[in-house]
Structure formats: structure tokens, C-alpha cells
Write a protein that holds these residues in place. Sequence first.
Motif, PDB file in Angstrom:
ATOM      1  N   ARG A  17       0.849  -1.188   0.000  1.00  0.00           N
ATOM      2  CA  ARG A  17       0.000   0.000   0.000  1.00  0.00           C
ATOM      3  C   ARG A  17       0.888   1.243   0.000  1.00  0.00           C
ATOM      4  N   VAL A  18       0.636   2.141  -0.953  1.00  0.00           N
ATOM      5  CA  VAL A  18       1.449   3.352  -1.063  1.00  0.00           C
ATOM      6  C   VAL A  18       0.539   4.574  -1.113  1.00  0.00           C
ATOM      7  N   LEU A  19       1.040   5.669  -0.573  1.00  0.00           N
ATOM      8  CA  LEU A  19       0.369   6.960  -0.640  1.00  0.00           C
ATOM      9  C   LEU A  19       1.013   7.769  -1.754  1.00  0.00           C
ATOM     10  N   VAL A  20       0.196   8.317  -2.637  1.00  0.00           N
ATOM     11  CA  VAL A  20       0.696   9.050  -3.798  1.00  0.00           C
ATOM     12  C   VAL A  20       0.255  10.506  -3.688  1.00  0.00           C
ATOM     13  N   PRO A  21       1.190  11.430  -3.520  1.00  0.00           N
ATOM     14  CA  PRO A  21       0.815  12.853  -3.482  1.00  0.00           C
ATOM     15  C   PRO A  21       0.582  13.382  -4.880  1.00  0.00           C
ATOM     16  N   PRO A  22      -0.021  14.552  -5.023  1.00  0.00           N
ATOM     17  CA  PRO A  22      -0.174  15.148  -6.356  1.00  0.00           C
ATOM     18  C   PRO A  22       1.189  15.337  -7.024  1.00  0.00           C
ATOM     19  N   MET A  23       1.303  14.845  -8.229  1.00  0.00           N
ATOM     20  CA  MET A  23       2.524  14.988  -9.009  1.00  0.00           C
ATOM     21  C   MET A  23       2.145  15.426 -10.426  1.00  0.00           C
ATOM     22  N   PRO A  24       3.088  16.006 -11.169  1.00  0.00           N
ATOM     23  CA  PRO A  24       2.744  16.562 -12.489  1.00  0.00           C
ATOM     24  C   PRO A  24       2.667  15.491 -13.568  1.00  0.00           C
ATOM     25  N   SER A  25       1.724  14.554 -13.416  1.00  0.00           N
ATOM     26  CA  SER A  25       1.554  13.475 -14.384  1.00  0.00           C
ATOM     27  C   SER A  25       0.082  13.087 -14.498  1.00  0.00           C
ATOM     28  N   ALA A  26      -0.343  12.804 -15.720  1.00  0.00           N
ATOM     29  CA  ALA A  26      -1.562  12.043 -15.962  1.00  0.00           C
ATOM     30  C   ALA A  26      -1.113  10.630 -16.324  1.00  0.00           C
ATOM     31  N   HIS A  27      -2.034   9.668 -16.335  1.00  0.00           N
ATOM     32  CA  HIS A  27      -1.610   8.271 -16.425  1.00  0.00           C
ATOM     33  C   HIS A  27      -2.511   7.439 -17.331  1.00  0.00           C
ATOM     34  N   ARG A  84      -6.559  -1.666  -5.692  1.00  0.00           N
ATOM     35  CA  ARG A  84      -7.561  -0.884  -4.962  1.00  0.00           C
ATOM     36  C   ARG A  84      -7.039   0.522  -4.737  1.00  0.00           C
ATOM     37  N   MET A  85      -7.956   1.490  -4.748  1.00  0.00           N
ATOM     38  CA  MET A  85      -7.580   2.894  -4.633  1.00  0.00           C
ATOM     39  C   MET A  85      -8.537   3.609  -3.700  1.00  0.00           C
ATOM     40  N   TRP A  86      -7.964   4.444  -2.819  1.00  0.00           N
ATOM     41  CA  TRP A  86      -8.741   5.273  -1.900  1.00  0.00           C
ATOM     42  C   TRP A  86      -8.409   6.742  -2.137  1.00  0.00           C
ATOM     43  N   PHE A  90      -3.759  10.239  -2.849  1.00  0.00           N
ATOM     44  CA  PHE A  90      -4.594   9.045  -2.857  1.00  0.00           C
ATOM     45  C   PHE A  90      -3.748   7.843  -2.447  1.00  0.00           C
ATOM     46  N   LEU A  91      -4.425   6.756  -2.092  1.00  0.00           N
ATOM     47  CA  LEU A  91      -3.773   5.523  -1.672  1.00  0.00           C
ATOM     48  C   LEU A  91      -3.996   4.451  -2.730  1.00  0.00           C
ATOM     49  N   LEU A  92      -2.951   3.669  -3.010  1.00  0.00           N
ATOM     50  CA  LEU A  92      -3.048   2.511  -3.885  1.00  0.00           C
ATOM     51  C   LEU A  92      -2.656   1.262  -3.116  1.00  0.00           C
ATOM     52  N   GLU A  93      -3.378   0.186  -3.346  1.00  0.00           N
ATOM     53  CA  GLU A  93      -3.015  -1.113  -2.770  1.00  0.00           C
ATOM     54  C   GLU A  93      -2.830  -2.110  -3.909  1.00  0.00           C
ATOM     55  N   TYR A  94      -1.584  -2.605  -4.060  1.00  0.00           N
ATOM     56  CA  TYR A  94      -1.268  -3.530  -5.130  1.00  0.00           C
ATOM     57  C   TYR A  94      -1.678  -4.954  -4.759  1.00  0.00           C
ATOM     58  N   PRO A  95      -1.885  -5.821  -5.759  1.00  0.00           N
ATOM     59  CA  PRO A  95      -2.105  -7.238  -5.478  1.00  0.00           C
ATOM     60  C   PRO A  95      -0.805  -7.902  -5.033  1.00  0.00           C
ATOM     61  N   ALA A  96      -0.881  -9.197  -4.687  1.00  0.00           N
ATOM     62  CA  ALA A  96       0.307  -9.909  -4.197  1.00  0.00           C
ATOM     63  C   ALA A  96       1.421  -9.938  -5.237  1.00  0.00           C
ATOM     64  N   ARG A  97       1.056 -10.060  -6.498  1.00  0.00           N
ATOM     65  CA  ARG A  97       2.017  -9.959  -7.596  1.00  0.00           C
ATOM     66  C   ARG A  97       1.490  -8.940  -8.591  1.00  0.00           C
ATOM     67  N   VAL A  98       2.385  -8.137  -9.109  1.00  0.00           N
ATOM     68  CA  VAL A  98       2.002  -7.039  -9.991  1.00  0.00           C
ATOM     69  C   VAL A  98       2.512  -7.306 -11.402  1.00  0.00           C
ATOM     70  N   ASP A 115      -8.683  14.244 -11.359  1.00  0.00           N
ATOM     71  CA  ASP A 115      -9.043  13.598 -10.099  1.00  0.00           C
ATOM     72  C   ASP A 115     -10.000  12.428 -10.308  1.00  0.00           C
ATOM     73  N   ARG A 116      -9.900  11.772 -11.464  1.00  0.00           N
ATOM     74  CA  ARG A 116     -10.792  10.654 -11.756  1.00  0.00           C
ATOM     75  C   ARG A 116     -10.020   9.515 -12.418  1.00  0.00           C
ATOM     76  N   CYS A 117     -10.521   8.302 -12.204  1.00  0.00           N
ATOM     77  CA  CYS A 117     -10.082   7.130 -12.953  1.00  0.00           C
ATOM     78  C   CYS A 117     -11.200   6.759 -13.922  1.00  0.00           C
ATOM     79  N   VAL A 118     -10.875   6.601 -15.196  1.00  0.00           N
ATOM     80  CA  VAL A 118     -11.867   6.344 -16.232  1.00  0.00           C
ATOM     81  C   VAL A 118     -11.449   5.092 -16.999  1.00  0.00           C
ATOM     82  N   PRO A 119     -12.343   4.129 -17.223  1.00  0.00           N
ATOM     83  CA  PRO A 119     -11.973   2.922 -17.982  1.00  0.00           C
ATOM     84  C   PRO A 119     -11.391   3.276 -19.345  1.00  0.00           C
TER      85      PRO A 119
END
Length: 280
Positions: free
Chosen positions: A30-40, A50-52, A76-84, A109-113
Motif C-alpha cells: 500500500r502506497v500513498l501518492v501525493p499530487p505529481m505533475p503526471s496524468a496516467h 484498490r484505490m482510496w 490518494f492511496l493505492l493497494e497492489y495485489p500480491a504480484r504485480v 481527479d478521476r479514474c476512467v476505464p
Amino acid sequence: MRYDCRVPGPPLDEYIDDIYCLSGVPRHPRVLVPPMPSAHLFINLGGPVRMWDGDGSAEPVTLVDGWFMGLWTKRFLLEYPARVRLVGVHFKPWGLSAFTDIPASELRDRCVPVDAVWQRALDRIRNQLGEVTASNDALGFVERELRARLAETPSRTLDLVSFAGARLERSYGAVPVTALADDAGVGGNHLAAQFKSHVGLTPKRVARIYRFARLILSVDARRPVDWSEFALSAGYFDQAHASREFKDFTGYTPTEYLRLRRKFPAAAGFPPDAGPMPAE
């Protein structure tokens, strides 16, 4: 977890910082990601992520096959699976606008499929990535996909934003917005409107994120830190201003951040550790 990346050549490098693969067992699930100058762009070939939002108090969102994320203005917070196994793209703040017609404000500030942006593309992309095992082959495939989708003639307004945004990038947000507008030969209101269209934020807010990135990326937690010196070198008015920004963007005071970094040292040669940080 392994991080392999490549910086694409022109003209993609005007819009993209790098294309990368994450693979293996995550060092910090689980990692905390601060605002950074990137879209993804994320193409996920492994288990669900999982994302919070923010402090993690809200219910998480489960991210599965692939998604776009616009510029993020809060942590925001990200939680990776056991293997990535994940292939991603770090776009410059204005970069997504060269590959999609969706207004940037709808991605902020959104995740879109992926299929909501590139219709009926995700299954083909995932299937082809699933057939390759070497990271270099996966990176090459994604680069070719991006080249095929790049607008042949970017709009004049995107060229304007790219020109001004590149100055903010090189200066880590130190160029005043009035100077950006003057150098571009446009008014401040026009520049702000085009940034909102292609980035989703005003140039002033983009500069704020670049300034914070300079602050956090320049800190070496292995050594004593003079926060006053760092604040001034990153373009803050004083240490108090930088401390407030730090708390707002990460949820930690600078002292708490150093304690966390010293408890969980960044992995050598693993760039994502420079921004995202372990979440206790």
C-alpha cells in the motif's frame, strides 16, 4: 518489484515522460501518492488494484483491466495485489489531450476505464500485451499504439499549452503566469482557459504541483535536511508555506515524512519511490 521504462522519442516526448512496466512482488503493498505533475494510463495484466481518496476513510475503488487517470490534485492511496504486472504511461500534465478528445476537466481527479476514452481498444491491447513476456517488447508495443493515436496536427491551443507547460516543467513552476502569457503572446485569461481545456487546471495550479514535486524529489532522507533552505530553493516564500503545502499534499509534516522515509528507505533505481511513499 521491478520498474523498467523508456522515454519515447519525438514527437511523443513532447507529451509523455515515460512508458514503464511494473512487475513482481511489491515492496510496499500500500502506497500513498501525493499530487505529481503526471496524468496516467494503466494497463493491468495482474490482480485488481484498490484505490482510496485522500486519507483512506472512504470506500476503495477496485481497478481491474485498464484505466486512464487525469492530473490528480490531492493525495490518494493505492493497494497492489500480491504480484504485480502492469504497463503504464506517465503523461505530461497536458499530454493526454494529444491522444483523446475528452475534456481534461472530465479526467481530473478521476479514474476512467480505457474503453471510455479509446473505444473498444482495451481487450486488443491487453491480449497483445499478454502474449509478450519481455518488458522491452511490452514497452515497444505501447509506444507504437501511442504513435498511432497521436493527432497528426495538434491544435494550436494544445501547442500553446505545451509551450507554456514545458517552461513550468523546466523551472519547476518558478515562472510567473504573467511571464508565461507574455512570452506566448496571449492574455492571462486566454492562457488559463486553454490550460483548463487541455490540462484541467489553471497554469497557477500546475505550477504549484511542479513546485511541490521539486521539493519532495530533492529531499534526501539519509542526510540532515535544512527545510528552510529546501523551501527557498523550491520557490516557496518561506518554510511555513512549504510545510503547509507538504501537509496538504501528503498528509504528513516534513518531520513525519522524514521519519517515514527513514523507516522505509526508497529502493535504489526505482523512480516511483521518489514520489509515492509507503502507507503505514
